[in-house]
Design an enzyme around this catalytic site. Structure first.
Site, short mmCIF file in Angstrom:
data_model
loop_
_atom_site.label_atom_id
_atom_site.label_comp_id
_atom_site.label_asym_id
_atom_site.label_seq_id
_atom_site.Cartn_x
_atom_site.Cartn_y
_atom_site.Cartn_z
N GLY A 186 7.52 -2.74 3.32
CA GLY A 186 7.48 -3.21 4.70
C GLY A 186 6.25 -2.66 5.41
O GLY A 186 5.69 -1.64 5.00
N GLY A 238 10.44 -2.40 0.94
CA GLY A 238 10.82 -3.71 1.47
C GLY A 238 10.75 -4.83 0.44
O GLY A 238 11.51 -5.80 0.50
N GLU A 294 10.36 6.21 -0.30
CA GLU A 294 10.49 6.53 1.14
C GLU A 294 10.60 8.00 1.48
O GLU A 294 10.21 8.41 2.57
CB GLU A 294 11.71 5.79 1.72
CG GLU A 294 11.53 4.30 1.88
CD GLU A 294 11.74 3.52 0.58
OE1 GLU A 294 11.51 2.31 0.58
OE2 GLU A 294 12.12 4.13 -0.45
N ASP A 298 15.84 2.48 2.04
CA ASP A 298 16.69 1.57 2.82
C ASP A 298 16.77 0.20 2.15
O ASP A 298 16.86 0.12 0.94
CB ASP A 298 16.21 1.50 4.28
CG ASP A 298 14.81 0.92 4.44
OD1 ASP A 298 14.02 0.95 3.47
OD2 ASP A 298 14.50 0.43 5.54
#
Length: 337
Positions: A84, A132, A155, A163
């Site tokens: 992301g 992402g 992350e 996530d």
């Protein structure tokens, strides 16, 4: 008659009238919907504009009678999607811009739509697939890896947590492989991505050696402690080259991220994808309120000094209460799916 002419053009041909390349190409090839993430210069990093184009198109293809399957891929030859566009998210967080909520919320809604898709959804994860990009692939029915696939959930290195539904798919990998990947950000390559269960298929273009089978046994023993401190202790006691390397890796990660991630995977093991995404949205907003995420993005993506100053700086200083707080409800601001 004008409409009939347009109907024969792929959408990308219509968008070419503007000079800038569209960030996502949406096309029909026969009865197949094809989504191409089209930002090869930034490894097809996912931004909010792209999410807002992909989601409604997926919904439309899911319900129309002219589409049988959906394929998603990345432009260029380096990446499916490297993650992301979180740099934009931290910039927004600093000035209280709503992107800090909107990005995570709409990204997770898209992840959920992929996880519950009623038609075959095929992700061609050829090249870099991280963060992402994993959320756009791993929840779909088929994930096709090649020898160029490089998979990771990196992350914890930027003060975030794995996530996009990591709390759902990671604890469901064999042994403690998911927890290992989540805490260390370890890169899986090529056929190992399928061996790990992240990809469902592997398209052979040349023989690649097997590394993973050896490691799974090592990982299971070392990462089966119930606390991050326990895992670090196991690694230090073990003393193998592999264990030393992982100890060194973990020592560079955000202590807060490591503790949040362990709890996230422990909880996610027994939750549905929807409930995991609701939990992860709470965690994302906790990271926006904290300081490690901003510091991690600064150190890794902005200044690139690779020297983040985590706060708290040790595992011992991250109390259970601090971790618990990150998981608490946001009331009416919770993600609803």
């Amino acid at each position: 008659s004008m409409l009939r002419v347009f109907a024969r053009f792929p959408v990308s041909a219509l968008q070419m009238s503007s000079h800038a390349e569209p960030e996502v190409l949406l096309e029909k090839v026969g009865r197949t919907g094809v989504i191409t993430m089209n930002r090869p210069k930034v490894l097809n990093a996912l931004n909010l504009t792209m999410i807002r184009q992909i989601y409604p198109q997926l919904k439309k293809w899911e319900s129309d009678n002219e589409t049988d399957i959906v394929i998603i891929k990345g432009a260029g030859d380096k990446a499916f999607c490297a993650g992301g566009d979180i740099r934009a998210v931290t910039e927004a967080g600093k000035v209280g811009d709503s992107l800090a909520q909107d990005f995570f919320r709409e990204e997770y809604i898209l992840n959920n739509a992929i996880g519950s898709y009623r038609k075959p959804y095929i992700a061609l994860i050829d090249g870099i697939t991280m963060g992402g990009g994993v959320g756009l692939s791993v929840h779909g029915l088929f994930r096709v890896a090649t020898e160029k696939t490089l998979f990771a959930m990196p992350e914890t290195a930027i003060g975030l947590f794995p996530d996009v539904g990591g709390g759902y798919f990671l604890p469901r990998l064999q042994g403690k492989l998911g927890l290992f990947l989540a805490l260390t950000g370890f890169r899986l390559k090529g056929r190992d991505v399928q061996r790990a269960g992240v990809a469902t298929h592997f398209v052979e273009s040349k023989k690649v050696p097997c590394e993973l089978s050896v490691q799974v046994l090592e990982v299971r023993g070392l990462f089966s402690a119930s606390s991050v401190e326990g895992i670090v202790k196991n690694l230090k006691t073990d003393g193998s080259e592999f264990a030393k390397k992982q100890t060194e890796t973990l020592s560079k990660m955000s202590p807060t991220s490591l503790k949040i991630t362990l709890k996230q995977l422990q909880a996610g093991a027994a939750l549905s994808l929807q409930d995991v995404l609701v939990m992860e949205y709470r965690l994302s907003q906790a990271c926006m309120r904290g300081c490690d995420f901003y510091e991690g993005v600064r150190a890794v993506l902005v200044d690139k000094d690779q020297n983040p100053k985590w706060n708290p700086s040790t595992l011992e200083e991250v109390s259970n209460q601090m971790v618990e707080q990150c998981f608490s409800s946001l009331g009416e601001k919770d993600l609803t799916l």
